[in-house]
Design an enzyme around this catalytic site. Structure first.
Site, mmCIF file in Angstrom:
data_model
loop_
_atom_site.group_PDB
_atom_site.id
_atom_site.type_symbol
_atom_site.label_atom_id
_atom_site.label_comp_id
_atom_site.label_asym_id
_atom_site.label_seq_id
_atom_site.Cartn_x
_atom_site.Cartn_y
_atom_site.Cartn_z
ATOM 1 N N ASP A 1 0.859 -1.190 0.000
ATOM 2 C CA ASP A 1 0.000 0.000 0.000
ATOM 3 C C ASP A 1 0.896 1.240 0.000
ATOM 4 O O ASP A 1 2.030 1.161 -0.443
ATOM 5 C CB ASP A 1 -0.954 -0.032 1.208
ATOM 6 C CG ASP A 1 -2.265 0.693 0.936
ATOM 7 O OD1 ASP A 1 -2.217 1.876 0.553
ATOM 8 O OD2 ASP A 1 -3.340 0.084 1.099
ATOM 9 N N HIS B 1 2.184 1.953 -3.171
ATOM 10 C CA HIS B 1 1.252 2.861 -3.831
ATOM 11 C C HIS B 1 1.729 4.310 -3.790
ATOM 12 O O HIS B 1 0.948 5.225 -4.014
ATOM 13 C CB HIS B 1 -0.139 2.739 -3.193
ATOM 14 C CG HIS B 1 -0.774 1.402 -3.405
ATOM 15 N ND1 HIS B 1 -2.011 1.079 -2.886
ATOM 16 C CD2 HIS B 1 -0.348 0.290 -4.072
ATOM 17 C CE1 HIS B 1 -2.318 -0.175 -3.223
ATOM 18 N NE2 HIS B 1 -1.320 -0.664 -3.938
#
Length: 334
Positions: A137, A160
């Site tokens: 993430d 991310h």
């Protein structure tokens, strides 16, 4: 607090205390504490990830533990630790002031769900320096009520990207300001420098400076998304939004995996304003790149590739006055 060797979490979710399902190592109400050592904090997250609704939509969506939390504390330093394979977020800094994080490594597989590297919420005067983060993430996520955050010499990937947000979910208020990222390398991340807000929120993100950043094979190198929707069903269109202004990108270069190397997707009713681009060079290995704009105002000076002509500007008088930009953004230096 000296941490040596490896601290390993129980790997079986059903053995976790259901009354305390979101925390593992949680330190709160501390003042002037140093966490140090070459130790490893290992969350043994594999079974938690397999049970995530992001891995399998038939699974129920529920929270999992954060490996390390520092909450309601001040004058804290964290040096030299490795945090890996967390059940969910790796390292959360919450409701704290004057936090220094040096030489910390965070590591989890690229497909591990919701495993943010360092998550900052309701905190101020935070420095992250010389950190290497690769997760499933956001490498770093900064959310509501956070200000005066400086990140310097950050390596991110996979993951991310480096994110502000998400903010404004469920019509909430989101406020983030005075953020500096200086000297970063992002490799093979799904986003680079990202600001993400939900429709229907309120508040603001302002006075953000990104500078001296190199990207390699990043899908969305520069992205502002005021239509963020991390939901199994479509999000309803709403007119209110978290206002985004005074965002500077300087000396950003590298390669994009996507055609839209810069994307400013802003609210029609609460446009993004005063976006400034200076010395941008983003390319694509096998094609051209472009900039997408919706309701975004600002300008570029110096070399800007791809062109940002799609930015509307109410600041045209400043286009040839970069020294005024320095003055305008000077308060973002910490």
């Amino acid at each position: 607090m000296q941490i040596e060797g490896t601290i390993v979490a129980p790997d079986e979710p059903k053995n976790w205390d259901p009354k305390n399902s979101r925390n593992w190592l949680d330190f709160s109400n501390l003042t002037k504490v140093l966490f140090q050592g070459g130790g490893v904090i290992d969350g043994s997250g594999g079974k938690w990830w397999a049970a995530s609704c992001k891995k399998n939509k038939s699974n129920p969506c529920k929270g999992a533990p954060t490996a390390l939390t520092i909450d309601s504390s001040s004058a804290i330093s964290v040096k030299g630790l490795t945090i890996q394979n967390s059940q969910q977020m790796h390292f959360v800094i919450s409701r704290s002031n004057s936090i220094r994080v040096f030489n910390v490594k965070v590591s989890a597989p690229e497909d591990s769900p919701n495993t943010d590297g360092i998550h900052i919420t309701a905190s101020t005067n935070v420095i992250l320096q010389n950190c290497k983060i690769g997760t499933g993430d956001d490498c770093i996520s900064i959310v509501n009520a956070s200000s005066n955050i400086k990140m310097k010499t950050i390596y991110c990937g996979p993951g991310h990207g480096i994110s502000i947000g998400s903010l404004g979910k469920d019509n909430s208020i989101g406020i983030v300001e005075n953020i500096v990222l200086d000297n970063a390398f992002l490799r093979a991340s799904t986003n680079g420098l990202r600001i993400k807000t939900w429709q229907g929120g309120s508040g603001y993100v302002r006075a953000v400076r990104y500078q001296n950043v190199m990207m390699q094979d990043v899908s969305n190198p520069i992205i502002i998304d005021q239509f963020y929707c991390d939901s199994p069903s479509a999000c309803q269109n709403q007119t209110s939004a978290v206002a985004i202004s005074q965002i500077m990108y300087r000396n950003i270069s590298g390669t994009s995996r996507s055609q839209k190397a810069m994307k400013f997707a802003c609210s029609d009713t609460v446009p993004c304003t005063h976006i400034v681009l200076n010395n941008i060079n983003l390319q694509r290995k096998d094609g051209t790149v472009e900039t997408y704009c919706n309701s975004a105002a600002g300008f570029g000076y110096g070399y800007v590739q791809p062109s940002a002509e799609c930015l509307s500007s109410s600041d045209k008088d400043n286009i040839n006055k970069p020294e005024e930009e320095e003055e305008y953004f000077i308060h973002t230096e910490l």
